[in-house]
Design a protein around this motif. Structure first.
Motif, PDB file in Angstrom:
ATOM      1  N   LEU A  10       0.738  -1.188  -0.137  1.00 44.68           N
ATOM      2  CA  LEU A  10       0.122  -0.024   0.049  1.00 44.68           C
ATOM      3  C   LEU A  10       1.232   1.018  -0.057  1.00 44.68           C
ATOM      4  O   LEU A  10       1.679   1.300   0.922  1.00 44.68           O
ATOM      5  CB  LEU A  10      -0.501   0.077   1.058  1.00 44.68           C
ATOM      6  CG  LEU A  10      -1.629   1.479   1.296  1.00 44.68           C
ATOM      7  CD1 LEU A  10      -2.796   1.185  -0.160  1.00 44.68           C
ATOM      8  CD2 LEU A  10      -2.750   1.121   2.672  1.00 44.68           C
ATOM      9  N   VAL A  11       0.648   2.353  -0.659  1.00 46.67           N
ATOM     10  CA  VAL A  11       1.323   3.489  -1.960  1.00 46.67           C
ATOM     11  C   VAL A  11       0.361   4.222  -1.314  1.00 46.67           C
ATOM     12  O   VAL A  11      -0.844   4.474  -2.132  1.00 46.67           O
ATOM     13  CB  VAL A  11       2.630   3.198  -2.148  1.00 46.67           C
ATOM     14  CG1 VAL A  11       3.006   5.014  -2.360  1.00 46.67           C
ATOM     15  CG2 VAL A  11       3.399   2.030  -2.067  1.00 46.67           C
ATOM     16  N   GLN A  12       1.426   5.771  -0.182  1.00 47.69           N
ATOM     17  CA  GLN A  12      -0.445   6.698  -0.327  1.00 47.69           C
ATOM     18  C   GLN A  12       0.045   7.234  -2.297  1.00 47.69           C
ATOM     19  O   GLN A  12       1.636   7.705  -2.800  1.00 47.69           O
ATOM     20  CB  GLN A  12       0.016   8.027   0.792  1.00 47.69           C
ATOM     21  CG  GLN A  12      -0.966   7.403   2.049  1.00 47.69           C
ATOM     22  CD  GLN A  12      -0.748   8.199   3.150  1.00 47.69           C
ATOM     23  OE1 GLN A  12       0.311   8.993   3.283  1.00 47.69           O
ATOM     24  NE2 GLN A  12      -1.600   8.300   4.057  1.00 47.69           N
ATOM     25  N   ALA A  13      -1.205   8.032  -2.380  1.00 52.32           N
ATOM     26  CA  ALA A  13      -1.215   8.620  -3.029  1.00 52.32           C
ATOM     27  C   ALA A  13      -0.476  10.433  -2.998  1.00 52.32           C
ATOM     28  O   ALA A  13      -0.289  10.866  -1.969  1.00 52.32           O
ATOM     29  CB  ALA A  13      -2.330   9.123  -3.712  1.00 52.32           C
ATOM     30  N   GLY A  14       0.481  10.395  -4.322  1.00 56.25           N
ATOM     31  CA  GLY A  14       1.758  11.663  -4.188  1.00 56.25           C
ATOM     32  C   GLY A  14       2.869  10.682  -3.262  1.00 56.25           C
ATOM     33  O   GLY A  14       4.043  11.872  -3.275  1.00 56.25           O
ATOM     34  N   LEU A  81       9.109   4.881  -8.080  1.00 51.76           N
ATOM     35  CA  LEU A  81       8.189   5.913  -9.034  1.00 51.76           C
ATOM     36  C   LEU A  81       7.964   6.963  -7.967  1.00 51.76           C
ATOM     37  O   LEU A  81       6.949   6.647  -7.015  1.00 51.76           O
ATOM     38  CB  LEU A  81       6.970   4.852  -9.057  1.00 51.76           C
ATOM     39  CG  LEU A  81       5.929   5.366 -10.036  1.00 51.76           C
ATOM     40  CD1 LEU A  81       6.763   6.231 -11.260  1.00 51.76           C
ATOM     41  CD2 LEU A  81       5.372   4.195 -11.055  1.00 51.76           C
ATOM     42  N   ASP A  82       8.473   8.102  -8.379  1.00 49.47           N
ATOM     43  CA  ASP A  82       7.596   8.940  -7.613  1.00 49.47           C
ATOM     44  C   ASP A  82       6.532   9.326  -7.816  1.00 49.47           C
ATOM     45  O   ASP A  82       5.639   9.495  -9.090  1.00 49.47           O
ATOM     46  CB  ASP A  82       8.263  10.605  -7.959  1.00 49.47           C
ATOM     47  CG  ASP A  82      10.206   9.546  -7.051  1.00 49.47           C
ATOM     48  OD1 ASP A  82      11.070  10.691  -7.558  1.00 49.47           O
ATOM     49  OD2 ASP A  82      10.147   9.470  -5.916  1.00 49.47           O
ATOM     50  N   ARG A  83       5.589  10.367  -6.669  1.00 53.32           N
ATOM     51  CA  ARG A  83       4.240  11.015  -6.496  1.00 53.32           C
ATOM     52  C   ARG A  83       2.597  10.121  -7.561  1.00 53.32           C
ATOM     53  O   ARG A  83       2.512  10.061  -8.998  1.00 53.32           O
ATOM     54  CB  ARG A  83       4.562  11.992  -8.357  1.00 53.32           C
ATOM     55  CG  ARG A  83       5.596  13.114  -7.782  1.00 53.32           C
ATOM     56  CD  ARG A  83       5.758  13.930  -8.513  1.00 53.32           C
ATOM     57  NE  ARG A  83       5.969  14.380  -9.635  1.00 53.32           N
ATOM     58  CZ  ARG A  83       7.420  14.353 -10.182  1.00 53.32           C
ATOM     59  NH1 ARG A  83       8.681  13.888  -9.202  1.00 53.32           N
ATOM     60  NH2 ARG A  83       7.344  13.838 -11.607  1.00 53.32           N
ATOM     61  N   MET A  84       3.265   9.108  -7.032  1.00 49.64           N
ATOM     62  CA  MET A  84       2.384   8.003  -7.053  1.00 49.64           C
ATOM     63  C   MET A  84       0.541   8.513  -7.067  1.00 49.64           C
ATOM     64  O   MET A  84       0.482   9.592  -6.537  1.00 49.64           O
ATOM     65  CB  MET A  84       2.639   7.031  -6.183  1.00 49.64           C
ATOM     66  CG  MET A  84       3.734   5.911  -5.996  1.00 49.64           C
ATOM     67  SD  MET A  84       3.575   5.247  -7.331  1.00 49.64           S
ATOM     68  CE  MET A  84       3.006   3.776  -6.706  1.00 49.64           C
ATOM     69  N   ASP A  88      -1.038   4.527 -10.872  1.00 47.15           N
ATOM     70  CA  ASP A  88      -0.400   3.251 -10.948  1.00 47.15           C
ATOM     71  C   ASP A  88      -0.389   1.883 -10.560  1.00 47.15           C
ATOM     72  O   ASP A  88       0.215   1.156 -10.438  1.00 47.15           O
ATOM     73  CB  ASP A  88       0.748   4.053  -9.807  1.00 47.15           C
ATOM     74  CG  ASP A  88       1.263   5.084 -10.899  1.00 47.15           C
ATOM     75  OD1 ASP A  88       1.539   6.356 -10.099  1.00 47.15           O
ATOM     76  OD2 ASP A  88       1.786   5.027 -12.700  1.00 47.15           O
ATOM     77  N   ALA A  89      -2.092   1.932  -9.881  1.00 42.77           N
ATOM     78  CA  ALA A  89      -1.773   1.069  -8.682  1.00 42.77           C
ATOM     79  C   ALA A  89      -1.649  -1.099 -10.008  1.00 42.77           C
ATOM     80  O   ALA A  89      -2.173  -0.079 -11.201  1.00 42.77           O
ATOM     81  CB  ALA A  89      -3.438   0.526  -8.412  1.00 42.77           C
ATOM     82  N   VAL A 113      -2.715   1.576  -4.527  1.00 42.87           N
ATOM     83  CA  VAL A 113      -2.195   3.315  -3.872  1.00 42.87           C
ATOM     84  C   VAL A 113      -3.409   3.966  -2.967  1.00 42.87           C
ATOM     85  O   VAL A 113      -4.780   3.572  -4.036  1.00 42.87           O
ATOM     86  CB  VAL A 113      -1.616   4.012  -5.527  1.00 42.87           C
ATOM     87  CG1 VAL A 113      -2.136   5.655  -4.757  1.00 42.87           C
ATOM     88  CG2 VAL A 113      -1.226   3.774  -6.158  1.00 42.87           C
ATOM     89  N   SER A 114      -2.962   4.509  -2.361  1.00 45.60           N
ATOM     90  CA  SER A 114      -4.270   5.452  -1.161  1.00 45.60           C
ATOM     91  C   SER A 114      -4.534   6.514  -1.927  1.00 45.60           C
ATOM     92  O   SER A 114      -3.606   6.914  -1.611  1.00 45.60           O
ATOM     93  CB  SER A 114      -4.449   5.245  -0.340  1.00 45.60           C
ATOM     94  OG  SER A 114      -3.492   5.615   0.102  1.00 45.60           O
TER      95      SER A 114
END
Length: 115
Positions: A10-14, A81-84, A88-89, A113-114
């Motif tokens: 899980l990755v936060q948006a941004g 990968l930046d600024r998810m 991008d999910a 991506v949350s």
């Protein structure tokens, strides 16, 4: 060859996504390592690859946001990968390509991506 990926989840948006993949077994003639991804209902697409000589190729949708590198032995590849974005999910797949043209895929690593 066996491909072991780490990272994802899980990755936060941004925020930034970091993945790594290590190849074991026959590694002496690896020519290219990299990452592809596949979102539900979509075709697998290129994220980024790097050759043993350091040549990089990246997908249109990640231009300007992706960094890929390998280690000196050329059997490990790192992806950032930046600024998810929600787009991008998907499942991210590690790939190696040998000088012979034969390629191998790792098991997918799920990235969510949350927002």
């Amino acid at each position: 060859v066996q491909l072991q990926a780490s990272g994802g989840g899980l990755v936060q948006a941004g925020a930034s996504l970091r993945l790594s993949c290590v190849a074991s077994g026959i590694i002496s003639s690896i020519n290219v390592m990299g990452w592809y991804r596949q979102a539900p209902g979509k075709q697998r697409e290129l994220v980024a690859t790097i050759t043993s000589g350091g040549r990089i190729r990246s997908g249109d949708s990640v231009q300007g946001r992706v960094t890929i590198s390998n280690n000196n032995v050329k059997n490990r590849v790192y992806l950032q990968l930046d600024r998810m974005e929600p787009e991008d999910a998907g499942n991210y797949y590690c790939n190696v390509e040998y000088a012979s043209g034969i390629s191998a895929w790792g098991k997918g690593t799920l990235v969510t991506v949350s927002s």
